[in-house]
Design an enzyme around this catalytic site. Structure first.
Site, short mmCIF file in Angstrom:
data_model
loop_
_atom_site.label_atom_id
_atom_site.label_comp_id
_atom_site.label_asym_id
_atom_site.label_seq_id
_atom_site.Cartn_x
_atom_site.Cartn_y
_atom_site.Cartn_z
N GLU A 184 14.61 11.34 31.11
CA GLU A 184 14.33 9.90 31.16
C GLU A 184 14.59 9.33 32.56
O GLU A 184 15.23 8.29 32.74
CB GLU A 184 15.15 9.16 30.10
CG GLU A 184 14.84 9.62 28.68
CD GLU A 184 15.53 8.81 27.59
OE1 GLU A 184 16.40 7.97 27.95
OE2 GLU A 184 15.20 8.99 26.41
N GLU B 62 12.04 14.06 21.86
CA GLU B 62 13.05 13.50 20.97
C GLU B 62 12.39 12.53 20.00
O GLU B 62 11.56 11.70 20.41
CB GLU B 62 14.11 12.70 21.73
CG GLU B 62 15.07 13.49 22.57
CD GLU B 62 16.12 12.59 23.23
OE1 GLU B 62 16.86 13.10 24.08
OE2 GLU B 62 16.19 11.38 22.90
#
Length: 355
Positions: A118, A271
């Site tokens: 991220e 995810e």
């Protein structure tokens, strides 16, 4: 309550640029918790669950050694603080690949290398911005070293969160944040050129929760949980019909990529999941239902894909194996696990797909 978590799949697969892409479900194995089961015990648990893929948030030698000879495909991670050094120095990239891939390949079935985690979600400091700029050069160096060693079955990419989006609704109107364009365009160009995946951390729960917090009602719980009910949304520009929030979110990224000139980049879910405690809608029943519905959707043969990408295989990793009590943030952050910190099941779930 005693029960089994079973992941028994009859995988559908296709070959893309030398690597086999299948619809086997993976699990994220994070370790930010007190008194978690040992790595050795954790690998035994994954085997007992018949897990076909596992994603690590580092490239831990002990875990990679324990996975040697196991029929489990592995995703390993270059941590964010390693990115700039690797981007600037091919020798460091060579060393990283040798220590974390060559030393374990092929007995440990490393299939994905994720560079960073991220990276575009935090750009508040000069260091953050430099890491974002160094991301593609680091990916390139890692990939070049892997390729130079004759390894053709490892995909290299980076997982990004949905906070990269300026707009997601309707999907056809979606776009990335303008301030990310200088980073996103070279990333998409490289991923497209290497036939890798655009990895997404995508959480319908968070979108639904934010919608409820804002006292809006346009996202129902059924829609977020992938329940097969008579609720649909039709994109007014494309006419595509959506039956769940996950598909909407995935296709918003598809259309955002197309706006930058990349309409064929493959998606993977690095995810996704549902918390079982800590906030509105976070309970064991909803967590079990989301994960069951997710597995059913992603492992159906032939692959379902999304309305904008029908039939496409989307490699998917569920978050997560354990509750992790050392994670920061809202209470839900510590309650995404399918298992508690001691390895016992959190809720009754039977994640099974046969034939």
């Amino acid at each position: 309550m005693l029960f089994n978590i079973i992941l028994t799949l009859s995988p559908f697969s296709c070959v893309i640029s030398g690597a086999t892409v299948s619809n086997m479900i993976g699990i994220n194995y994070g370790r930010l918790g007190n008194n978690l089961p040992s790595p050795a015990r954790s690998i035994e648990i994954l085997q007992d669950m018949n897990v076909s893929r596992v994603k690590l948030y580092d490239a831990d030698h002990e875990i990679l050694n324990l996975l040697s000879g196991k029929n489990i495909e592995v995703a390993i991670t270059v941590t964010n603080d390693e990115i700039s050094g690797i981007a600037a120095n091919q020798r460091l990239a060579d060393q990283w690949v040798y220590e974390h891939i060559i030393a374990h390949h092929p007995n440990t079935k490393i299939r994905f290398v994720l560079v960073g985690d991220e990276v575009f979600s935090s750009l508040s400091t000069d260091q953050d911005i430099q890491i974002a700029r160094d991301l593609v050069p680091a990916i390139r160096r890692i990939k070049n070293t892997i390729k130079a060693r004759g390894i053709r079955n490892i995909k290299v990419g980076t997982p990004l969160a949905m906070d990269m989006m300026e707009m997601t609704f309707p999907p056809s109107n979606a776009s990335f944040k303008p301030e990310l364009r200088e980073f996103m365009t070279p990333l998409l160009k490289y991923i497209n050129g290497t036939k890798s995946f655009f990895f997404l951390d995508v959480y319908p729960y968070l979108a639904w929760f934010e919608n409820q917090t804002a006292n809006q009602t346009n996202i129902s719980l059924d829609f977020a949980l992938l329940r097969s009910v008579n609720q649909t949304y039709t994109d007014p520009q494309t006419g595509l019909v959506y039956t769940n929030l996950l598909d909407q979110m995935l296709d918003s990224v598809v259309y955002a990529m197309a706006k930058l000139g990349y309409d064929n980049v493959m998606l993977a879910i690095s995810e996704t999941g549902w918390p079982h405690e800590g906030g509105s809608g976070a309970n064991p029943n909803n967590a079990a239902e989301y994960n069951n519905n997710l597995v059913r959707k992603m492992t159906t043969v032939p692959s379902i894909g999304t309305p904008a990408r029908p039939g496409q295989v989307i490699p998917t990793f569920i978050f997560s194996l354990y509750d992790e009590d050392q994670k920061y943030g809202p209470a839900t952050e510590r309650h995404w696990g399918m298992l508690t910190h001691d390895g016992s099941p959190v809720y009754a779930v039977n994640i099974t797909r046969m034939g």
